[in-house]
Every structure is written in structure tokens, then in C-alpha cells.
Motif scaffolding. Structure first.
Motif, PDB file in Angstrom:
ATOM      1  N   ARG A 214       3.873   7.213   4.113  1.00 59.57           N
ATOM      2  CA  ARG A 214       3.579   8.371   4.884  1.00 59.57           C
ATOM      3  C   ARG A 214       5.030   9.062   5.373  1.00 59.57           C
ATOM      4  NH1 ARG A 214      -1.572   9.113   5.791  1.00 59.57           N
ATOM      5  NH2 ARG A 214      -3.060   7.342   5.846  1.00 59.57           N
TER       6      ARG A 214
ATOM      7  N   ASP B  43       0.957  -1.001   0.017  1.00 60.17           N
ATOM      8  CA  ASP B  43       0.149   0.005  -0.092  1.00 60.17           C
ATOM      9  C   ASP B  43       0.869   1.268   0.038  1.00 60.17           C
ATOM     10  OD1 ASP B  43      -2.224  -1.468   0.107  1.00 60.17           O
ATOM     11  OD2 ASP B  43      -2.454  -1.629   2.292  1.00 60.17           O
ATOM     12  N   TYR B  44       0.438   2.128  -0.795  1.00 57.06           N
ATOM     13  CA  TYR B  44       1.083   3.671  -0.776  1.00 57.06           C
ATOM     14  C   TYR B  44       0.283   4.887  -0.875  1.00 57.06           C
ATOM     15  CZ  TYR B  44       0.397   2.987  -5.835  1.00 57.06           C
ATOM     16  OH  TYR B  44      -0.158   2.633  -7.155  1.00 57.06           O
ATOM     17  N   VAL B  45       0.505   5.894  -0.050  1.00 61.18           N
ATOM     18  CA  VAL B  45      -0.504   7.002   0.188  1.00 61.18           C
ATOM     19  C   VAL B  45      -0.235   7.769  -1.077  1.00 61.18           C
ATOM     20  CG1 VAL B  45      -0.503   6.909   2.642  1.00 61.18           C
ATOM     21  CG2 VAL B  45       1.281   8.215   1.380  1.00 61.18           C
ATOM     22  N   ASP B  46       0.836   8.015  -1.836  1.00 59.03           N
ATOM     23  CA  ASP B  46       1.037   8.722  -2.804  1.00 59.03           C
ATOM     24  C   ASP B  46       1.975   8.009  -3.772  1.00 59.03           C
ATOM     25  OD1 ASP B  46       0.787  10.921  -4.576  1.00 59.03           O
ATOM     26  OD2 ASP B  46       2.062  12.247  -3.490  1.00 59.03           O
TER      27      ASP B  46
ATOM     28  N   SER C 105       7.363   2.875  -0.576  1.00 63.31           N
ATOM     29  CA  SER C 105       6.702   1.739  -0.183  1.00 63.31           C
ATOM     30  C   SER C 105       7.176   0.340  -0.395  1.00 63.31           C
ATOM     31  CB  SER C 105       5.150   1.898  -0.487  1.00 63.31           C
ATOM     32  OG  SER C 105       5.195   1.545  -1.925  1.00 63.31           O
TER      33      SER C 105
END
Length: 523
Positions: free
Chosen positions: A57, A21-24, A62
Motif C-alpha cells: 500500500r 502479499d501485495y496489493v498491486d 512487497s
């Protein structure tokens, strides 16, 4: 810049995708930069670049490792070029190592990156005088912002005295543990390190250093490694190799970089070569791997034959069981071109069969024919047998010139030979001298399905070379099925080690060859 959708295109969704998972993702900036220099992206390249440049984050990648399995000529290197361009321009001071198995591939990647940098005046201005080095062993690019990238082939000491933040492993299906150890040491102090693996399907029979890539594929498919971003475009193992869906699933750039008609033409050419052609096509074009044996599976492996019965059939080399004189020869050559093996099967007076390896050495068509001709003169066998769909058939013209017409087994007959071998071992009807060239592959080999009837052959994907075992099965099959058709055999003249006079490339002085000349088999 996204490439327009063609009417018949490859599947853009990967068969396997396991990504942390990655936020950006920093891919937006990178892809914008690539568009500025005129790079046209295929949708799947955009998706892979986005996944690989995902950040958490904390702003770090990631995935510290990224891998893509895709057939050749689909543009997977374009993903690395996107990322390398972005790293160099947008991350001042970054240090990158790009490696390939062979230097032409590394230089080709360097030339493409130079073309991208020179495609826009602002980027061209970032290259100082002497910033592009093309001298042997020093290939690389340095920019005014302190960023640099080196292009090297993989050796046991590749770039050992340098330190890098990013590493690209091109041609990952040929990546030795020694090279990995040397490269891993260069990233110890790397800033936000990341390794990118680019490769096509491994073939254990042709790529002896594919274990690392195979383990990455297995981890990527299962999602077992939380630090790995993995994308794979392939057809299922049981797919129809000539079907449109199979080709489009495994070749996402169909319709963009190549055409379906061209790829289907490759299938037709492969089919004309028979089973071997299809096997190669499935690896190269459909990305169906031929994995090396899995260590855990190997530990739990059950031999195809009763090894207790096999061991009970061992007799010392100094003992010769009484033979009737009826014998047959089996010859086999592996697809990797490492060994040609000749094995004799001879009936004993108690109706058991004695197996013996006569020779096992590096393939040499002329020497192989001469050896077989000498063995035929010594033994007068009821048959010389080979598999009709094997590399051994190249010996046929030479044998015919010697007046020897080999018996060629069909796929079904090969199944009969293999079943006969394990059945006779279980019944205690096989004797042998304990030669490891037979014992080791018998303990390790697995069954390979033949057709849909339940018949099976011996799987060449084995840690030991199974050519002697295949030759033994063929010799036994030929002896049993052809003896009734042959005239009453005469006992062979004794042929002890000192009496053997046939001279071939497999002479006992050849350190690379394993040769035995026992009276039991008559060679």
C-alpha cells in the motif's frame, strides 16, 4: 505477449512458492513494454515477474529480495530482463547492478537487454551516443532519462564505490560472503532497493560458495523470511529421475524452449554413466540440491561410530602393535577431485586391526599408481581395494600395467565395508594413531542409503573430506574378506621413516600432502 500452449509442456505451477502479499503489481506495464519489443512470454515467466514486482500500500516492493530456482536453459534470466527493461524505461534515474560469476554470462545478459532496447524506435531513441559501453571493466548502458545499468563479475570489491537501487545476482549458486558484503554496501542509500537472485540447484561438492544460495532456498521453501519472494521449479528428492512428471515439474519451459525428448535423452546419457551420472543429472536438470551441512543439523549430529571407542583405540605414533604381516590397502578419491587417499589395514596378533593413512594428497593418476605400486612392494598386501563406482577406478589401467589387479567393491559390498568399520570400532577391535584425516570425517560424516535393503554408505556431503575414511573401510573389508583366500603372509621388513625410498608426488616434502610411513602398516 503470451507464448501458445504446446501439447507436452512443463508444469507452470512452481513446486515451492512463498511470496509476500501485495496489493498491486507493476508487472502489467513492464510486460506490455516487453510485448512492444516482441518479447514472447512463457506463462510461468509472467507469473514470476508479477510476483517479483508486487507492491504494498505504500508503493514500495512487497519483497526486498526475490529468488528463483530453476534448471538452466529454461529462461529464468528472461524474468530479470523483463524487470531490467521496465526499471530502465519506466523509472527515470534508477541505478542497476547486474552481476554474474563469469564475465561471458554478464555480457550475454547485456547484449540481450541492448537488443530489446534497440527493437523499437522509441526505445532506441532513449540511448544517447556512447550510451552502450562495451570496454573491459566498464560494460553498461545509460539512457537519456538518467537510468543506468552496470554489468560486472563478482569480486570482493565489486562496484564498491557506486550506489545502486537494484541488484541482480545471476548464477547465485556461486556467491561468496565477501562478494555479498561488497554488494550489500552499494545499496545502503538505494531508492526502494530490491535484490533479484537467479540460480540453478547448488551442489556443495562442486560449488564451494553455495552457502548463501542454499540458505535462501531453505528460507524460501519454508516461508521463514517475510521479505523474500521465492519461486522454485524442481522435482522431489525421491522422484524417479527418468519419469515424465519429474522432468516436466523441474523444467517449466519444456515444449517452449526445449523438448521433452531432448531432456529425456539427457537422462539416458546420464544413466549410461552410472550412479555419478544420475547424481549430476538430478542436480542440473531436476534441480535437486546437494546442500552444504546445515549448521543447526551439524550441531545436533550424532556420529555414525562410537567415538569413545574410537578414541580408546588410539596409540601413539611411536608405538607399533605386534602385527601378523597380513594387510590390505584401500584407495579412494573424492568426486570433487581434491584428494586421493591410501589407507592400510593390518591384522595384529590379538586379531584387532590397525588402520593407518599412508598418503592423502591432490589426485595425480600417475603418481597415485606409483605410490600404490611402491606400497604393494613394501607390504605384499592380500588386496588393493577400491569402490567400483568411484573416480578411483581411473587408476585401474595403470595398476594392471604394474601387475596389480585391484579388488572392486559392489554397492552392497561397500555397505558391508562401512558396517564392518563401525561395528569393529564399537567392539574395540580397531587401533589407529589418531590421524585427524580419519578422526574428523568419522565424527562428521552421515549415512547414505544404498538401495532399499537398509544398507548404507558414507555420505560425501561432509564438511571434512571422507576419502581417507572410505579408503579405511575398504581396506578393512578387503583384509577380513580376502585374508582367508591368501597364502600365509610373511612379516614385512621394517620400514621406518628414514628407510622409505619410494618417490612420488606425495613425498613428505610436498606441503599439500599428508604422508606417514610407520612400521605398523609397512609403508
Amino acid at each position: 505477449m503470451r507464448s501458445p500452449q504446446p501439447e507436452l509442456s512443463g508444469w507452470q505451477q512452481p513446486r515451492f512458492r512463498n511470496v509476500p502479499d501485495y496489493v498491486d503489481s507493476l508487472a502489467d506495464e513492464v510486460l506490455d513494454l516487453a510485448a512492444v519489443v516482441g518479447r514472447v512470454q512463457i506463462p510461468w515467466q509472467i507469473d514470476a515477474t508479477t510476483d517479483f514486482m508486487g507492491v504494498g500500500r505504500d508503493g514500495r516492493w512487497s519483497a526486498s529480495k526475490c529468488a528463483i530456482l530453476c534448471a538452466r536453459q529454461n529462461g529464468k534470466n528472461g524474468i530479470a530482463e523483463n524487470m531490467e527493461l521496465g526499471w530502465l524505461v519506466l523509472e527515470p534515474g534508477v541505478r542497476i547492478l547486474h552481476t554474474a560469476h563469469e564475465m561471458p554470462a554478464a555480457i550475454n545478459s547485456m547484449n540481450k537487454l541492448v537488443q530489446l532496447l534497440e527493437a523499437h524506435p522509441d526505445l532506441r531513441a532513449m540511448i544517447p551516443r556512447g550510451g552502450v559501453r562495451r570496454r573491459g571493466g566498464e560494460e553498461g548502458i545509460k539512457l537519456r532519462n538518467g537510468s543506468s545499468i552496470m554489468f560486472r563479475t563478482r569480486t570482493d570489491s565489486v562496484a564498491r564505490s557506486f550506489s545502486f537501487d537494484r541488484v541482480v545476482i545471476d548464477e547465485a549458486m556461486i556467491y561468496s560472503p565477501e562478494s555479498r558484503n561488497a554488494i550489500a554496501a552499494t545499496m545502503t542509500t538505494g531508492k526502494n532497493p530490491q535484490t533479484i537472485y537467479l540460480g540453478s540447484a547448488p551442489n556443495f561438492l562442486e560449488h564451494p560458495n553455495c552457502e548463501i544460495w542454499s540458505s535462501i532456498i531453505r528460507a524460501g521453501r519454508s516461508g521463514a523470511d517475510p521479505t523474500l519472494a521465492y519461486v522454485e521449479y524442481s522435482a522431489p528428492e525421491d522422484a524417479d529421475p527418468g519419469a515424465q512428471e519429474s522432468i516436466l515439474r523441474a523444467n517449466p519451459s519444456t515444449g517452449y524452449l526445449t523438448s521433452f525428448g531432448y531432456l529425456h535423452g539427457e537422462f539416458e546419457s546420464a544413466r549410461a554413466l552410472g550412479e555419478s551420472g544420475i547424481a549430476g543429472y538430478k542436480v542440473e536438470r531436476l534441480s535437486i540440491p546437494v546442500f552444504p551441512p546445515d549448521p543447526e543439523e551439524a550441531a545436533a549430529h550424532e556420529p555414525i561410530a562410537d567415538m569413545t571407542c574410537w578414541d580408546a583405540g588410539e596409540i601413539g605414533e611411536s608405538f607399533s602393535p605386534p602385527v601378523t604381516g597380513a594387510s590390505a590397502l584401500g584407495v579412494a578419491r573424492d568426486w570433487g577431485g581434491e584428494m586421493t587417499a591410501v589407507v592400510s589395514a593390518a591384522f595384529c596378533e590379538d586379531e584387532s586391526v590397525h588402520l593407518e593413512v599412508g598418503a592423502a594428497g591432490a589426485p595425480n593418476t600417475h603418481a597415485d599408481v606409483e605410490f600404490l605400486a611402491g606400497a604393494v612392494d613394501l607390504q605384499d598386501p592380500v588386496a588393493v581395494a577400491m569402490d567400483a563406482k568411484s573416480p578411483t577406478t581411473v587408476l585401474e589401467p595403470g595398476l594392471l600395467l604394474k601387475g596389480i589387479e585391484a579388488v572392486k567393491s559392489s554397492a552392497g559390498e561397500m555397505g558391508q565395508a562401512c558396517l564392518m568399520l563401525v561395528t569393529w570400532i564399537a567392539e574395540g577391535r580397531i587401533t589407529h594413531s589418531g590421524d585427524p584425516l580419519l578422526t574428523e570425517p568419522l565424527a562428521l560424516v552421515k549415512k547414505r542409503p544404498i538401495g532399499t535393503t537398509g544398507a548404507w554408505g558414507l555420505d560425501w556431503r561432509c564438511e571434512a573430506n571422507i576419502a581417507p575414511l572410505v579408503a579405511a573401510a575398504l581396506a578393512l573389508w578387503a583384509l577380513v574378506t580376502r585374508s582367508a583366500q591368501a597364502p600365509d603372509p610373511q612379516p614385512p621388513a621394517p620400514a621406518g621413516i628414514d628407510d622409505h625410498t619410494t618417490t612420488t608426488a606425495w613425498d613428505s616434502d610436498d606441503e599439500a600432502a599428508g604422508t606417514s610411513f610407520l612400521a605398523t602398516a609397512g609403508f
